[in-house]
Motif scaffolding. Sequence first.
Motif, PDB file in Angstrom:
ATOM      1  N   LEU A 106       0.827  -1.213   0.000  1.00  0.00           N
ATOM      2  CA  LEU A 106       0.000   0.000   0.000  1.00  0.00           C
ATOM      3  C   LEU A 106       0.858   1.258   0.000  1.00  0.00           C
ATOM      4  CD1 LEU A 106      -2.836  -1.042   2.475  1.00  0.00           C
ATOM      5  CD2 LEU A 106      -3.027  -0.749   0.004  1.00  0.00           C
ATOM      6  N   ASP A 107       1.954   1.235   0.745  1.00  0.00           N
ATOM      7  CA  ASP A 107       2.872   2.380   0.745  1.00  0.00           C
ATOM      8  C   ASP A 107       3.453   2.606  -0.643  1.00  0.00           C
ATOM      9  OD1 ASP A 107       2.470   2.920   3.424  1.00  0.00           O
ATOM     10  OD2 ASP A 107       4.271   1.855   4.105  1.00  0.00           O
ATOM     11  N   ALA A 108       3.784   1.520  -1.333  1.00  0.00           N
ATOM     12  CA  ALA A 108       4.313   1.642  -2.698  1.00  0.00           C
ATOM     13  C   ALA A 108       3.250   2.220  -3.624  1.00  0.00           C
ATOM     14  CB  ALA A 108       4.793   0.287  -3.199  1.00  0.00           C
ATOM     15  N   ASN A 109       2.001   1.780  -3.480  1.00  0.00           N
ATOM     16  CA  ASN A 109       0.920   2.321  -4.309  1.00  0.00           C
ATOM     17  C   ASN A 109       0.684   3.799  -4.037  1.00  0.00           C
ATOM     18  OD1 ASN A 109       0.419  -0.058  -5.648  1.00  0.00           O
ATOM     19  ND2 ASN A 109      -1.188  -0.721  -4.230  1.00  0.00           N
ATOM     20  N   VAL A 110       0.728   4.195  -2.777  1.00  0.00           N
ATOM     21  CA  VAL A 110       0.564   5.609  -2.411  1.00  0.00           C
ATOM     22  C   VAL A 110       1.687   6.439  -3.018  1.00  0.00           C
ATOM     23  CG1 VAL A 110       0.619   7.229  -0.466  1.00  0.00           C
ATOM     24  CG2 VAL A 110      -0.789   5.169  -0.325  1.00  0.00           C
ATOM     25  N   ALA A 111       2.899   5.930  -2.980  1.00  0.00           N
ATOM     26  CA  ALA A 111       4.031   6.663  -3.557  1.00  0.00           C
ATOM     27  C   ALA A 111       3.851   6.815  -5.064  1.00  0.00           C
ATOM     28  CB  ALA A 111       5.336   5.925  -3.240  1.00  0.00           C
ATOM     29  N   LEU A 112       3.362   5.783  -5.741  1.00  0.00           N
ATOM     30  CA  LEU A 112       3.112   5.885  -7.175  1.00  0.00           C
ATOM     31  C   LEU A 112       2.018   6.904  -7.475  1.00  0.00           C
ATOM     32  CD1 LEU A 112       3.247   2.153  -8.339  1.00  0.00           C
ATOM     33  CD2 LEU A 112       4.845   3.975  -8.934  1.00  0.00           C
ATOM     34  N   LEU A 113       0.959   6.898  -6.701  1.00  0.00           N
ATOM     35  CA  LEU A 113      -0.127   7.854  -6.903  1.00  0.00           C
ATOM     36  C   LEU A 113       0.342   9.289  -6.665  1.00  0.00           C
ATOM     37  CD1 LEU A 113      -3.126   5.952  -5.275  1.00  0.00           C
ATOM     38  CD2 LEU A 113      -2.754   6.381  -7.703  1.00  0.00           C
ATOM     39  N   GLU A 114       1.157   9.488  -5.651  1.00  0.00           N
ATOM     40  CA  GLU A 114       1.694  10.816  -5.392  1.00  0.00           C
ATOM     41  C   GLU A 114       2.596  11.286  -6.520  1.00  0.00           C
ATOM     42  OE1 GLU A 114       3.600  10.481  -1.567  1.00  0.00           O
ATOM     43  OE2 GLU A 114       1.739  10.860  -0.467  1.00  0.00           O
ATOM     44  N   ALA A 115       3.381  10.336  -7.063  1.00  0.00           N
ATOM     45  CA  ALA A 115       4.261  10.694  -8.184  1.00  0.00           C
ATOM     46  C   ALA A 115       3.426  11.077  -9.407  1.00  0.00           C
ATOM     47  CB  ALA A 115       5.181   9.518  -8.509  1.00  0.00           C
ATOM     48  N   LYS A 116       2.347  10.328  -9.661  1.00  0.00           N
ATOM     49  CA  LYS A 116       1.475  10.664 -10.796  1.00  0.00           C
ATOM     50  C   LYS A 116       0.804  12.021 -10.584  1.00  0.00           C
ATOM     51  CE  LYS A 116       0.352   5.964 -12.297  1.00  0.00           C
ATOM     52  NZ  LYS A 116      -0.727   4.959 -12.456  1.00  0.00           N
ATOM     53  N   GLN A 117       0.380  12.268  -9.350  1.00  0.00           N
ATOM     54  CA  GLN A 117      -0.258  13.548  -9.049  1.00  0.00           C
ATOM     55  C   GLN A 117       0.711  14.707  -9.225  1.00  0.00           C
ATOM     56  OE1 GLN A 117      -1.545  13.958  -4.981  1.00  0.00           O
ATOM     57  NE2 GLN A 117      -3.018  15.558  -5.482  1.00  0.00           N
ATOM     58  N   ASN A 118       1.937  14.535  -8.762  1.00  0.00           N
ATOM     59  CA  ASN A 118       2.948  15.582  -8.922  1.00  0.00           C
ATOM     60  C   ASN A 118       3.265  15.807 -10.403  1.00  0.00           C
ATOM     61  OD1 ASN A 118       3.128  16.049  -6.194  1.00  0.00           O
ATOM     62  ND2 ASN A 118       4.833  14.625  -5.893  1.00  0.00           N
TER      63      ASN A 118
END
Length: 122
Positions: A106-118
Motif C-alpha cells: 500500500l505504501d508503494a501504491n501511495v508513492a506511485l499515486l503521489e508521483a502521478k499527481q505531482n
Amino acid sequence: MKTKTILELLTLTSSVYVLARDTNFLDKISAFTEKGKDEINKIASDSQIDENGNELDLADKIILKTNELKEELHDKIEELVVKLYKKINVAHLDEIKALNEKIDKLDANVALLEAKQNKMKA
C-alpha cells in the motif's frame, strides 16, 4: 525425625484413600492400561523392516512409535494453540508478517499515486 515420617505416611495414606475412593478415576486408569497393553502388543506383533531390509527389534519399534506419537502430539498442540489465538484474538506471527507485507504494498501504491499527481501538476 519420627514426626516427619508419620506426617509423610499420613499424607500418603490420605492421598491413596482419596484416589481409591474415586472409582471413576480407577476405571479410567484401568482402561488406559488395557489400551496401552493392546497397543504395545500390536507394536510387538507387527513386523517392520528398516532401510537395510532387517526386521526391527521391539525397542526400535517402540522408539519409532514414540517418535510418531511425538509428532502427532506436536501437531495437536499446534492446532490447539492456533485455536486459542483465534479465540482470544491474538495475532499470530504469520498474520503480522502478512499485514506488514500488505502495508508495504500500500505504501508503494501511495508513492506511485503521489508521483502521478505531482507529474500532473507540473
